[in-house]
Enzyme design. Structure first.
Site, PDB file in Angstrom:
ATOM      1  N   GLY A   1     103.881  24.861  49.529  1.00  0.00           N
ATOM      2  CA  GLY A   1     104.429  25.497  50.716  1.00  0.00           C
ATOM      3  C   GLY A   1     105.844  25.995  50.468  1.00  0.00           C
TER       4      GLY A   1
ATOM      5  CG  ASP B   1      93.208  33.817  49.787  1.00  0.00           C
ATOM      6  OD1 ASP B   1      92.754  32.835  49.176  1.00  0.00           O
ATOM      7  OD2 ASP B   1      92.911  34.080  50.966  1.00  0.00           O
TER       8      ASP B   1
ATOM      9  CE  LYS C   1      90.711  30.012  49.577  1.00  0.00           C
ATOM     10  NZ  LYS C   1      92.043  30.296  50.115  1.00  0.00           N
ATOM     11  N   GLY C   2      87.468  35.154  48.945  1.00  0.00           N
ATOM     12  CA  GLY C   2      87.134  35.993  47.809  1.00  0.00           C
ATOM     13  C   GLY C   2      87.661  37.402  47.971  1.00  0.00           C
TER      14      GLY C   2
ATOM     15  N   GLY D   1     107.605  25.610  46.967  1.00  0.00           N
ATOM     16  CA  GLY D   1     107.239  26.327  45.754  1.00  0.00           C
ATOM     17  C   GLY D   1     105.905  25.899  45.181  1.00  0.00           C
TER      18      GLY D   1
ATOM     19  CG  ASN E   1      84.272  35.211  55.671  1.00  0.00           C
ATOM     20  OD1 ASN E   1      83.072  35.240  55.478  1.00  0.00           O
ATOM     21  ND2 ASN E   1      85.023  34.155  55.378  1.00  0.00           N
TER      22      ASN E   1
ATOM     23  CG  ASN F   1      91.704  37.255  52.263  1.00  0.00           C
ATOM     24  OD1 ASN F   1      91.268  38.262  52.810  1.00  0.00           O
ATOM     25  ND2 ASN F   1      91.948  36.130  52.928  1.00  0.00           N
TER      26      ASN F   1
END
Length: 282
Positions: free
Chosen positions: A200, A231, A44-45, A203, A15, A47
């Site tokens: 988050g 990612d 996402k891919g 961990g 994207n 990244n």
């Protein structure tokens, strides 16, 4: 001595990110006027592919961009990061886009417009028969199924965004990676062979057949942007496992990479080679 260079095929979305930085994100029906706009590569891919390449893996990208000017921009950004783009399809129409609002605490809200990512031709998807694969759920199940059916290698799936997915994926995937909210939304993962759950600031943990087998703490980080942190974590954990690292050590190192990622304003942070990251307490 450095670990052997990992080889990875990333199957997923590509994207353009339009990022608006504001002190406070608007509420429903509200307008805020202090935004600063930036355009950057994302998805996402992409990244995860860029993160894996910067961490030191040999990476192939499988996905699609549009025939528009943004498609050329996205291909160039992947290639510049060291990602092999020969299996990225160029399809008619617009490239994928994400509209992202990042507030003063680095937290984000995202609207994804799939465009070219929804027009990947599964019949043109090819993966080496022993390649490790990392995929996400911003593309169709059929594309992922085609990719993972072609390989006997390790398969990781970042089950994000959380949505129902096929039984074929549940059966074949070696490792699912989700955050704690996605884990709650996907009850089928309770019995999955292996699931990494990010927590988050707390961990991450690794579960086998629903039982926690490892936990790691996250180091304190100065949060600038959380968009690419998950990612980066996915890429680092997958690389560590396919290199044969102890799962607990791979999980801890991935947490360290994720912490470094939130300190970078880009969706595709400037990461160092994976071996340079030392988990807290090591």
């Amino acid at each position: 001595m450095s670990a052997p260079r990992a080889e990875l095929t990333v199957v997923g979305s590509i994207n353009v990110d339009l990022v608006a930085r504001v002190e406070r994100a608007p509420g429903r029906g509200e307008t805020v006027g202090d935004g600063v706009l930036a355009r950057q590569p994302g998805g996402k891919g992409a990244n995860q592919a860029v993160a894996a390449a910067r961490l030191g893996a040999t990476v192939r990208m499988v996905g699609a961009v549009g025939s528009d000017d943004m498609g050329a921009y996205l291909l160039d950004s992947l290639a510049t990061a060291g990602v092999d783009t020969s299996d990225v399809q160029i399809v008619d129409g617009e490239s994928g886009m994400a509209l992202i609002v990042v507030d003063g605490d680095g937290e984000n809200s995202i609207v994804v417009c799939a465009e070219a990512n929804s027009r990947i031709d599964p019949e043109r998807v090819a993966v080496p028969d022993d390649s490790a694969v990392l995929a996400q759920l911003e593309i169709a199940d059929g594309v992922i199924e085609r990719a993972i059916s072609a390989t006997s290698g390790f398969v990781a799936l970042n089950a994000a965004p959380a949505r129902p997915f096929s039984a074929a994926l549940l059966e074949r995937v070696d490792l699912f990676i989700v955050n704690e909210h996605e884990y709650e939304l996907l009850p089928e993962l309770r019995t999955a062979r292996s699931v990494a759950v990010t927590l988050g600031a707390d961990g991450a943990m690794l579960l086998r057949n629903g039982e926690v087998v490892a936990r790691c703490a996250a180091r304190r980080a100065e949060v600038v942007n959380t968009v690419g942190a998950g990612d980066a974590f996915c890429a680092a954990l997958t690389i560590g496992l396919i290199r044969g690292e102890d799962p607990r050590a791979a999980l801890a190192r991935a947490c360290e990479v994720g912490a470094a990622a939130v300190e970078d304003p880009a969706s595709q942070p400037q990461l160092r080679p994976l071996d340079e990251y030392v988990a807290a307490g090591s």
